[in-house]
Design a protein around this motif. Structure first.
Motif, PDB file in Angstrom:
ATOM      1  N   VAL A 268      33.164  88.750  57.841  1.00  0.00           N
ATOM      2  CA  VAL A 268      31.878  88.192  57.391  1.00  0.00           C
ATOM      3  C   VAL A 268      33.169  86.833  57.504  1.00  0.00           C
ATOM      4  N   ASN A 269      32.180  85.985  59.006  1.00  0.00           N
ATOM      5  CA  ASN A 269      32.859  84.918  59.628  1.00  0.00           C
ATOM      6  C   ASN A 269      32.162  83.443  59.093  1.00  0.00           C
ATOM      7  N   GLY A 270      32.749  82.828  58.145  1.00  0.00           N
ATOM      8  CA  GLY A 270      32.031  81.829  57.826  1.00  0.00           C
ATOM      9  C   GLY A 270      32.395  80.352  58.908  1.00  0.00           C
ATOM     10  N   PRO A 271      32.129  79.101  58.512  1.00  0.00           N
ATOM     11  CA  PRO A 271      32.785  77.913  59.779  1.00  0.00           C
ATOM     12  C   PRO A 271      34.489  77.873  59.166  1.00  0.00           C
TER      13      PRO A 271
ATOM     14  N   PHE B  60      34.970  79.173  63.159  1.00  0.00           N
ATOM     15  CA  PHE B  60      34.552  77.719  64.627  1.00  0.00           C
ATOM     16  C   PHE B  60      34.589  76.981  64.038  1.00  0.00           C
ATOM     17  N   ASN B  61      34.416  76.631  65.929  1.00  0.00           N
ATOM     18  CA  ASN B  61      35.320  74.488  66.010  1.00  0.00           C
ATOM     19  C   ASN B  61      33.998  74.185  66.112  1.00  0.00           C
ATOM     20  N   GLY B  62      34.005  73.273  66.306  1.00  0.00           N
ATOM     21  CA  GLY B  62      32.600  72.435  66.125  1.00  0.00           C
ATOM     22  C   GLY B  62      31.710  72.630  67.031  1.00  0.00           C
ATOM     23  N   LEU B  63      31.945  73.078  68.510  1.00  0.00           N
ATOM     24  CA  LEU B  63      30.504  73.365  68.368  1.00  0.00           C
ATOM     25  C   LEU B  63      29.645  75.132  68.491  1.00  0.00           C
ATOM     26  N   GLY B  64      30.492  74.844  67.206  1.00  0.00           N
ATOM     27  CA  GLY B  64      29.806  76.828  66.758  1.00  0.00           C
ATOM     28  C   GLY B  64      30.251  77.911  67.827  1.00  0.00           C
ATOM     29  N   ILE B  65      31.457  77.699  68.071  1.00  0.00           N
ATOM     30  CA  ILE B  65      31.952  78.261  68.703  1.00  0.00           C
ATOM     31  C   ILE B  65      33.946  79.342  68.112  1.00  0.00           C
ATOM     32  N   TYR B  66      33.513  80.364  68.174  1.00  0.00           N
ATOM     33  CA  TYR B  66      34.768  81.065  67.738  1.00  0.00           C
ATOM     34  C   TYR B  66      35.789  80.249  67.442  1.00  0.00           C
TER      35      TYR B  66
ATOM     36  N   LYS C 255      42.540  95.890  70.710  1.00  0.00           N
ATOM     37  CA  LYS C 255      43.074  96.424  71.414  1.00  0.00           C
ATOM     38  C   LYS C 255      44.284  97.856  70.540  1.00  0.00           C
ATOM     39  N   LEU C 256      44.076  97.707  69.089  1.00  0.00           N
ATOM     40  CA  LEU C 256      44.612  98.589  68.893  1.00  0.00           C
ATOM     41  C   LEU C 256      43.891 100.059  68.323  1.00  0.00           C
ATOM     42  N   GLY C 257      42.732  99.355  68.890  1.00  0.00           N
ATOM     43  CA  GLY C 257      42.188 100.921  68.795  1.00  0.00           C
ATOM     44  C   GLY C 257      40.806 101.014  67.729  1.00  0.00           C
ATOM     45  N   TYR C 258      40.541  99.827  67.157  1.00  0.00           N
ATOM     46  CA  TYR C 258      39.628  99.607  66.245  1.00  0.00           C
ATOM     47  C   TYR C 258      38.169  99.381  66.760  1.00  0.00           C
ATOM     48  N   LYS C 259      36.935 100.021  66.568  1.00  0.00           N
ATOM     49  CA  LYS C 259      35.303  99.088  66.366  1.00  0.00           C
ATOM     50  C   LYS C 259      35.313  97.495  65.506  1.00  0.00           C
ATOM     51  N   TYR C 260      34.829  96.796  65.905  1.00  0.00           N
ATOM     52  CA  TYR C 260      34.942  95.440  65.677  1.00  0.00           C
ATOM     53  C   TYR C 260      33.641  94.765  65.765  1.00  0.00           C
ATOM     54  N   LEU C 261      33.614  94.282  63.995  1.00  0.00           N
ATOM     55  CA  LEU C 261      31.841  93.997  64.151  1.00  0.00           C
ATOM     56  C   LEU C 261      31.931  92.518  63.268  1.00  0.00           C
ATOM     57  N   SER C 262      31.559  92.054  63.338  1.00  0.00           N
ATOM     58  CA  SER C 262      31.553  90.646  63.063  1.00  0.00           C
ATOM     59  C   SER C 262      30.151  89.958  62.612  1.00  0.00           C
ATOM     60  N   ILE C 263      30.118  89.343  61.134  1.00  0.00           N
ATOM     61  CA  ILE C 263      28.577  89.275  60.667  1.00  0.00           C
ATOM     62  C   ILE C 263      28.962  87.293  60.270  1.00  0.00           C
ATOM     63  N   THR C 264      28.097  86.709  61.009  1.00  0.00           N
ATOM     64  CA  THR C 264      28.323  85.340  60.933  1.00  0.00           C
ATOM     65  C   THR C 264      27.574  84.878  59.505  1.00  0.00           C
ATOM     66  N   THR C 265      28.504  84.074  58.926  1.00  0.00           N
ATOM     67  CA  THR C 265      27.458  83.547  57.359  1.00  0.00           C
ATOM     68  C   THR C 265      26.978  81.934  57.665  1.00  0.00           C
ATOM     69  N   MET C 266      26.696  81.443  59.076  1.00  0.00           N
ATOM     70  CA  MET C 266      26.342  80.390  59.801  1.00  0.00           C
ATOM     71  C   MET C 266      25.227  80.203  60.164  1.00  0.00           C
ATOM     72  N   GLU C 267      23.975  79.304  60.127  1.00  0.00           N
ATOM     73  CA  GLU C 267      23.300  79.346  61.012  1.00  0.00           C
ATOM     74  C   GLU C 267      23.485  77.768  61.777  1.00  0.00           C
ATOM     75  N   PHE C 268      23.133  77.876  63.232  1.00  0.00           N
ATOM     76  CA  PHE C 268      22.960  76.872  64.106  1.00  0.00           C
ATOM     77  C   PHE C 268      22.258  75.941  64.400  1.00  0.00           C
TER      78      PHE C 268
END
Length: 65
Positions: free
Chosen positions: A27-30, A33-39, A52-65
């Motif tokens: 769960v990724n919040g402010p 992110f950089n100042g442009l709203g990019i990770y 690369k370690l073989g895990y599935k990865y899901l990111s949930i953003t807590t921000m609205e742009f």
């Protein structure tokens, strides 16, 4: 530490790990992110390493742009 948090690869703490699906959920919040709203580089590197370690990865953003 939450009951859901886990260590991946002995160096990354993740918000949620679902072993039955081999999936990491972040769960990724402010701070992720950089100042442009990019990770930022640190967040992107963490995702790449976990995948690369073989895990599935899901990111949930807590921000609205």
């Amino acid at each position: 530490k939450s009951l859901d948090e886990a260590m991946i690869g002995d160096f990354y703490r993740v918000d949620l790990y679902l072993p039955e699906y081999n999936m990491v959920i972040e769960v990724n919040g402010p701070p992720h992110f950089n100042g442009l709203g990019i990770y930022n580089k640190k967040t992107l590197l963490k995702q790449r390493v976990i995948e690369k370690l073989g895990y599935k990865y899901l990111s949930i953003t807590t921000m609205e742009f």
